[in-house]
Design an enzyme around this catalytic site. Structure first.
Site: not given
Ligand code: ARG
Length: 470
Positions: A122, A167-168, A289, A295, A297, A302
């Site tokens: 994490n 404008t507009h 085109s 044409k 384009n 775009e």
């Molecule tokens: N692949 C996970 C992500 O991108 C990594 C973290 C995973 N953590 C866990 N507690 N499962 O978020």
């Protein structure tokens, strides 16, 4: 060889998870759960982050110095393998973090299993994402600079080229084309500054937040932050692992860049039409085109206009992703990456394409622009200003000129076609200098208020813009 590495690792590691699990994931669920297909893009950042973590573990005595060195070297070997195309982990690795840890253990043996001490995926993924975005922000800022540089070059060539101002989308007052282009320079300048401000908040280290609550080990978060050149550390571990404000802020900035590019794109598309005819598209940046041979384009602008929606979508997606998430990490957060990756690629691609388009893809039709400003009533305000300058209250002058425009239109005349007698009958204050006052170049030149389109102002703005680019 590539396959060999990853299959060997799959075979030697029966399961990612702890002994708590008795059977493997359903193959379709494994596929569904995996992020390796896209987070492999983070691998270099993951390696760098892990090297810093390993150094910190050694520095604090959590592991031996020699072990720290082995980990750092093993991670470096993975970097080389990856760069040579030899490390191609598959879905069995689940994500880039597991893929690296597994490969590391293959390379350095059991000491590899110490890497994840005092860390969680994490805080790891948060670190990787920030390292990635930090780099991308710098790349995008450089692209913004190149875009500004070509705007400036064009503006320098076109100070006295006049273009109708709207404008507009109705003809309003004529402009220096440079003034028009410098408006985009200003927008881009804000984009550049905004990215710099956001960088500060991207550049905070969540590493060491652990899974959510910190860790029992005597880690040194400031040490890893310093090694990774972060400007600070998250003060709260829960916030550290679950904050994605920095990603949302980036997507806001990316969206605004796209707004600006898309507005210019829209103008180029209009300008290139037969109806406007203000620019000619060159062959290098336009397409034909398949059925209509006449044409040419404007595909580039775009596409830029079209891709803008994607970036807005990513911003919206991430906002919605976050709004209901309880603290702290939730797997939903894995969804942040593709949004960021795609926004980064899209913004970079669009900035590059628009830069090339301005550099070599279009030419302003100066004569046509000059003719356009000569053939309209966009000098009507100047007639009113002329009278106001002679003491006639502006509103009164405004009403009178409205009448003149009406009768001239009915007679198929322009203001410059009125005779002095006709002017004088309209109001005795008119004199022969009215013709000079309403000539387009004079009309533009006279708007010399600060930030206006008057040539003196525009030349000053060009100087300022040059100084900004350094
Ligand atoms: N692949 C996970 C992500 O991108 C990594 C973290 C995973 N953590 C866990 N507690 N499962 O978020």
């Amino acid at each position: 060889m590539n396959q060999d590495l990853s299959q060997a690792s799959a075979a030697s590691q029966p399961s990612t998870w702890s002994q708590r699990f008795e059977s493997a994931l359903h193959p379709a669920i494994a596929q569904f759960n995996a992020s390796i297909g896209f987070d492999i893009q983070l691998i270099e950042y993951d390696l760098t982050g892990s090297q810093a973590h390993a150094q910190m573990l050694a520095h604090t005595g959590i592991i031996a110095a020699a072990e720290g060195e082995q980990l750092v070297n093993g991670l470096e070997q993975i970097r080389q393998e990856y760069r040579q195309g030899l490390f191609v982990p598959g879905v069995e690795a689940e994500d880039v973090h597991f893929a690296v840890e597994r490969r590391l253990t293959e390379i350095v043996g059991d000491v590899g299993k110490k890497l994840h001490t005092a860390r969680s995926r994490n805080d790891q993924v948060g670190t990787d994402t920030r390292l990635y975005l930090r780099d991308q922000i710098q790349h995008i800022r450089q692209r913004v600079r190149s875009f500004q540089a070509i705007l400036l070059t064009l503006a320098e060539q076109h100070v006295e080229t006049l273009i109708p101002g709207y404008t507009h989308l109705q003809r309003a007052q004529p402009l220096s084309l440079a003034h028009h282009l410098l408006a985009y320079f200003e927008m881009s300048q804000r984009d550049w500054e905004r990215l710099g401000e956001i960088y500060q908040r991207v550049n905070i280290s969540p590493l060491g937040s652990g899974a959510l609550a910190g860790t029992t080990f005597p880690i040194d978060r400031h040490y890893t932050a310093k090694l990774l050149h972060f400007g600070g550390v998250y003060a709260n571990s829960l916030d550290g692992v679950s904050d994605r404000d920095f990603a949302i802020e980036f997507l806001c900035a990316a969206s605004l860049i796209m707004v600006h590019l898309s507005r210019l794109a829209e103008e180029v598309i209009l300008w290139a039409s037969e109806e406007f005819g203000f620019v000619t598209l060159k062959d290098s940046c336009s397409t034909g085109s398949s059925i209509m041979p006449q044409k040419k384009n404007p595909d580039v602008p775009e596409l830029v206009r079209g891709k803008t929606g994607r970036v807005f979508g990513h911003l919206q997606g991430l906002l919605v992703l976050m709004k209901g998430l309880p603290l702290a990490y939730n797997k939903d957060l894995q969804e942040d990456k593709e949004a960021l990756f795609d926004a980064v690629v899209t913004v970079q691609g669009c900035l590059e394409a628009m830069t090339i388009l301005l550099q070599e893809g279009l030419e302003f039709r100066v004569a046509r622009l000059q003719a356009a400003v000569n053939e309209d009533f966009s000098n009507a305000t100047d007639v009113a200003d002329y009278l106001a300058g002679k003491g006639v209250p502006f509103r009164e002058a405004y009403n009178l000129v409205g009448k003149v425009v009406k009768t001239s239109l009915a007679q198929g005349k322009l203001l410059k076609d009125l005779t002095l007698d006709e002017w004088k009958t309209l109001h005795p204050a008119f004199e022969s200098d009215i013709y000079a006052a309403i000539a387009p170049a004079q009309v533009v030149s006279a708007r010399n208020s600060y930030g206006g389109t008057g040539f003196t102002q525009v030349r000053q703005a060009l100087q300022n813009a040059k100084a900004t680019l350094g």
